[in-house]
Scaffold this active site. Structure first.
Site, PDB file in Angstrom:
ATOM      1  N   ARG A 191      33.974 -20.223 -19.118  1.00  0.00           N
ATOM      2  CA  ARG A 191      33.217 -18.982 -18.939  1.00  0.00           C
ATOM      3  C   ARG A 191      33.929 -18.044 -17.959  1.00  0.00           C
ATOM      4  NH1 ARG A 191      27.085 -20.409 -18.114  1.00  0.00           N
ATOM      5  NH2 ARG A 191      26.937 -18.179 -18.593  1.00  0.00           N
TER       6      ARG A 191
ATOM      7  N   TYR B 235      22.425 -22.064 -23.339  1.00  0.00           N
ATOM      8  CA  TYR B 235      21.674 -23.145 -22.684  1.00  0.00           C
ATOM      9  C   TYR B 235      20.744 -23.931 -23.617  1.00  0.00           C
ATOM     10  CZ  TYR B 235      23.407 -20.773 -18.526  1.00  0.00           C
ATOM     11  OH  TYR B 235      24.228 -20.203 -17.578  1.00  0.00           O
TER      12      TYR B 235
ATOM     13  N   PRO C  72      18.235 -21.829  -9.477  1.00  0.00           N
ATOM     14  CA  PRO C  72      17.709 -20.562  -9.985  1.00  0.00           C
ATOM     15  C   PRO C  72      17.890 -20.350 -11.490  1.00  0.00           C
ATOM     16  CG  PRO C  72      19.688 -20.222  -8.674  1.00  0.00           C
ATOM     17  CD  PRO C  72      19.263 -21.634  -8.459  1.00  0.00           C
ATOM     18  N   ASN C  73      16.839 -19.814 -12.075  1.00  0.00           N
ATOM     19  CA  ASN C  73      16.778 -19.422 -13.490  1.00  0.00           C
ATOM     20  C   ASN C  73      16.686 -20.594 -14.471  1.00  0.00           C
ATOM     21  OD1 ASN C  73      17.032 -16.551 -12.932  1.00  0.00           O
ATOM     22  ND2 ASN C  73      19.125 -17.043 -12.314  1.00  0.00           N
TER      23      ASN C  73
ATOM     24  N   ASN D 212      21.667 -29.438 -10.600  1.00  0.00           N
ATOM     25  CA  ASN D 212      22.204 -28.249 -11.248  1.00  0.00           C
ATOM     26  C   ASN D 212      21.798 -27.077 -10.359  1.00  0.00           C
ATOM     27  OD1 ASN D 212      22.995 -26.091 -12.764  1.00  0.00           O
ATOM     28  ND2 ASN D 212      22.165 -26.866 -14.703  1.00  0.00           N
TER      29      ASN D 212
ATOM     30  N   GLU E 280      26.882 -33.175  -9.335  1.00  0.00           N
ATOM     31  CA  GLU E 280      26.761 -31.776  -9.757  1.00  0.00           C
ATOM     32  C   GLU E 280      26.807 -31.726 -11.284  1.00  0.00           C
ATOM     33  OE1 GLU E 280      30.040 -29.367  -8.360  1.00  0.00           O
ATOM     34  OE2 GLU E 280      29.600 -27.780  -9.800  1.00  0.00           O
TER      35      GLU E 280
ATOM     36  N   ARG F  38      15.885 -18.731 -21.959  1.00  0.00           N
ATOM     37  CA  ARG F  38      16.997 -17.980 -21.396  1.00  0.00           C
ATOM     38  C   ARG F  38      18.287 -18.215 -22.188  1.00  0.00           C
ATOM     39  NH1 ARG F  38      20.230 -20.444 -16.218  1.00  0.00           N
ATOM     40  NH2 ARG F  38      21.527 -18.634 -15.841  1.00  0.00           N
TER      41      ARG F  38
ATOM     42  N   HIS G 234      26.265 -29.231 -14.948  1.00  0.00           N
ATOM     43  CA  HIS G 234      26.099 -27.932 -15.604  1.00  0.00           C
ATOM     44  C   HIS G 234      25.893 -28.150 -17.094  1.00  0.00           C
ATOM     45  CE1 HIS G 234      27.190 -25.981 -11.934  1.00  0.00           C
ATOM     46  NE2 HIS G 234      28.212 -26.817 -11.845  1.00  0.00           N
TER      47      HIS G 234
ATOM     48  N   ALA H 143      23.577 -20.643 -10.322  1.00  0.00           N
ATOM     49  CA  ALA H 143      24.582 -19.735  -9.753  1.00  0.00           C
ATOM     50  C   ALA H 143      24.888 -20.029  -8.286  1.00  0.00           C
ATOM     51  CB  ALA H 143      24.109 -18.291  -9.913  1.00  0.00           C
TER      52      ALA H 143
END
Ligand code: DQA
Length: 143
Positions: A104, A22, A9-10, A71, A95, A17, A97, A74
């Site tokens: 964060r 990012y 998502p996103n 990725n 995985e 964004r 990111h 969330a």
């Protein structure tokens, strides 16, 4: 060798964004660079904002491709269903990111999917995806 990169998502809004986190480049542009770099690998890309669609995609390739770079956005921090999907298939999943999730908010420090994955790469910007591919290549060589 057939690898699939999956973005959750996103991540369709990369380049637009939260650029300070990012970066400025869209995934489509970055993916073109990856395809040039790994011209000998069959590299595909899939993105969805919908949890069930991500799961369907993992099922679709998870018994025939050589690996997935994921990725999960969330959903990384919340989705037991995605973790189960990764455990259910028999190809390695890395995985990744873009940001260093450990620098964060606390909620981003934990990963629901990490235990089901071959390994995790976090914090190298878009280069995290390339490092994910390198991880898969090393793993596949050793098998
Ligand atoms: C992310 C980190 C997640 O916490 C976040 O929800 C994202 C992107 C990253 O690539 O840094 O959507 O996975």
């Amino acid at each position: 060798m057939n690898f699939l990169i999956i973005n959750g998502p996103n991540l369709n809004l990369l380049g637009t964004r939260e650029k300070s986190i990012y970066g400025e480049i869209s995934f489509e542009t970055y993916f073109e660079q990856l395809q040039v770099l790994y011209s000998k690998i069959r590299l595909e890309y899939y993105q969805s904002n919908i949890e069930g669609e991500l799961i369907n995609e993992i099922h679709r390739v998870g018994f025939s491709y050589d690996g997935i770079v994921l990725n999960a956005g969330a959903y990384t921090h919340t989705s037991l269903a995605l973790a189960d999907a990764i455990s259910a298939v028999n190809i390695p999943v890395v995985e990744v990111h873009i940001s260093n999730v450990h620098k964060r908010e606390l909620v981003r420090h934990s990963t629901m999917i990490g235990k089901a994955c071959l390994g995790t790469i976090s914090g190298f910007g878009m280069d995290s995806y390339r490092l994910g591919i390198e991880g898969l290549l090393n793993f596949c060589d050793k098998r």
